[in-house]
Design a protein around this motif. Sequence first.
Motif, PDB file in Angstrom:
ATOM      1  N   GLY A 117       0.951  -1.186  -0.021  1.00 51.89           N
ATOM      2  CA  GLY A 117      -0.039   0.144   0.031  1.00 51.89           C
ATOM      3  C   GLY A 117       0.818   1.144  -0.068  1.00 51.89           C
ATOM      4  O   GLY A 117       0.337   2.221   0.141  1.00 51.89           O
ATOM      5  N   ALA A 126       2.313   5.538  -6.749  1.00 49.91           N
ATOM      6  CA  ALA A 126       1.967   4.374  -6.135  1.00 49.91           C
ATOM      7  C   ALA A 126       2.533   3.113  -6.531  1.00 49.91           C
ATOM      8  O   ALA A 126       2.940   3.364  -7.574  1.00 49.91           O
ATOM      9  CB  ALA A 126       0.384   4.278  -6.321  1.00 49.91           C
ATOM     10  N   TYR A 130      -0.263  -1.201  -4.731  1.00 52.46           N
ATOM     11  CA  TYR A 130      -1.766  -0.398  -4.657  1.00 52.46           C
ATOM     12  C   TYR A 130      -2.640  -0.283  -5.904  1.00 52.46           C
ATOM     13  O   TYR A 130      -3.685  -0.312  -5.509  1.00 52.46           O
ATOM     14  CB  TYR A 130      -1.128   0.973  -4.301  1.00 52.46           C
ATOM     15  CG  TYR A 130      -2.317   1.877  -3.820  1.00 52.46           C
ATOM     16  CD1 TYR A 130      -2.777   1.912  -2.676  1.00 52.46           C
ATOM     17  CD2 TYR A 130      -2.545   2.711  -4.888  1.00 52.46           C
ATOM     18  CE1 TYR A 130      -4.088   2.856  -2.398  1.00 52.46           C
ATOM     19  CE2 TYR A 130      -3.553   3.714  -4.783  1.00 52.46           C
ATOM     20  CZ  TYR A 130      -4.276   3.633  -3.546  1.00 52.46           C
ATOM     21  OH  TYR A 130      -5.408   4.542  -3.269  1.00 52.46           O
ATOM     22  N   THR A 133      -4.855  -2.890  -6.036  1.00 53.60           N
ATOM     23  CA  THR A 133      -6.018  -2.965  -4.664  1.00 53.60           C
ATOM     24  C   THR A 133      -6.866  -1.790  -5.217  1.00 53.60           C
ATOM     25  O   THR A 133      -8.346  -2.118  -4.956  1.00 53.60           O
ATOM     26  CB  THR A 133      -5.202  -2.109  -3.457  1.00 53.60           C
ATOM     27  OG1 THR A 133      -4.167  -3.259  -2.988  1.00 53.60           O
ATOM     28  CG2 THR A 133      -6.197  -2.213  -2.413  1.00 53.60           C
ATOM     29  N   ARG A 134      -6.378  -0.877  -5.846  1.00 55.76           N
ATOM     30  CA  ARG A 134      -7.251   0.340  -6.330  1.00 55.76           C
ATOM     31  C   ARG A 134      -8.446  -0.491  -7.355  1.00 55.76           C
ATOM     32  O   ARG A 134      -9.640  -0.017  -7.453  1.00 55.76           O
ATOM     33  CB  ARG A 134      -6.603   1.613  -6.862  1.00 55.76           C
ATOM     34  CG  ARG A 134      -7.482   2.494  -7.405  1.00 55.76           C
ATOM     35  CD  ARG A 134      -8.367   3.208  -6.338  1.00 55.76           C
ATOM     36  NE  ARG A 134      -9.366   4.267  -6.729  1.00 55.76           N
ATOM     37  CZ  ARG A 134     -10.655   4.263  -6.846  1.00 55.76           C
ATOM     38  NH1 ARG A 134     -11.070   3.078  -6.200  1.00 55.76           N
ATOM     39  NH2 ARG A 134     -11.329   5.357  -7.384  1.00 55.76           N
TER      40      ARG A 134
END
Length: 255
Positions: A117, A126, A130, A133-134
């Motif tokens: 993250g 990022a 991440y 994840t997004r």
Amino acid sequence: MAVAQAERVLKSRWRTASLAAGWAFPGDWQLREVDEVCAAMVDTIDPDDALIRLGRARAEAGAGLGETLLDLAALHAVLDGGGGMVAPDVDALPARMLRLTASGWADVLTEEAVDRGAEDPLTGLATRGYLRTRLGELYREPVAPDEGYALVLVALDLTRATGWSRVVAMTLLSDVLRVVFDGGETLATIGPSVAVVLTRRDASLAQRISTLRVLAADRLAVDPHVRPTGPAKVWSEHLPATHQDACALITALAR
């Protein structure tokens, strides 16, 4: 045979054997770490550190462990097979050679998991983790993101850059991304020379891509040390229908 020539011959035969064995992306086989391994093998110096760095570099470039070890087997076959045809065999790899390269490869994945993250410390963008994840968040929304979102990719050619100029080039590129995409989009680095923007597809996207291309060229042209990394390649990709396919696409684009 001179040392430099012997290194070139070894690298050429290694590359040929690796491509014949199934290396999927011929354009990304060459790395600085390949030269370091060849130098260690020809000079008969301890290759341990060079093999670890090769494993790390392959992982950072997006190569899977199986592909990395098959490439290593191609090197071993060339070293062991004289001047004739060779048949790479992962099962024939010396245990130490395999362990060191696999260890370097695994270190990168461990670091990515720890920093899943976090921001990339050099560019401030990022991480790839991440971004995954997004994307997972978007794919859980009622309207699939493939209908309203796109990926904008920017890639540099770092093969002609050395040392800190490689880092500087990506840092300059990250600054340009923040200028063009300043509306809360997800900006991430997904490979040593590739950055991506997760953004909405709207009427302004084509113009922003054009602006990104122009500003990236201008920024890279200012510094003679990073100028060889350009011109930046800029393009867009539609998101696929599923999160799993999107993650696979990110892995492929990172290379």
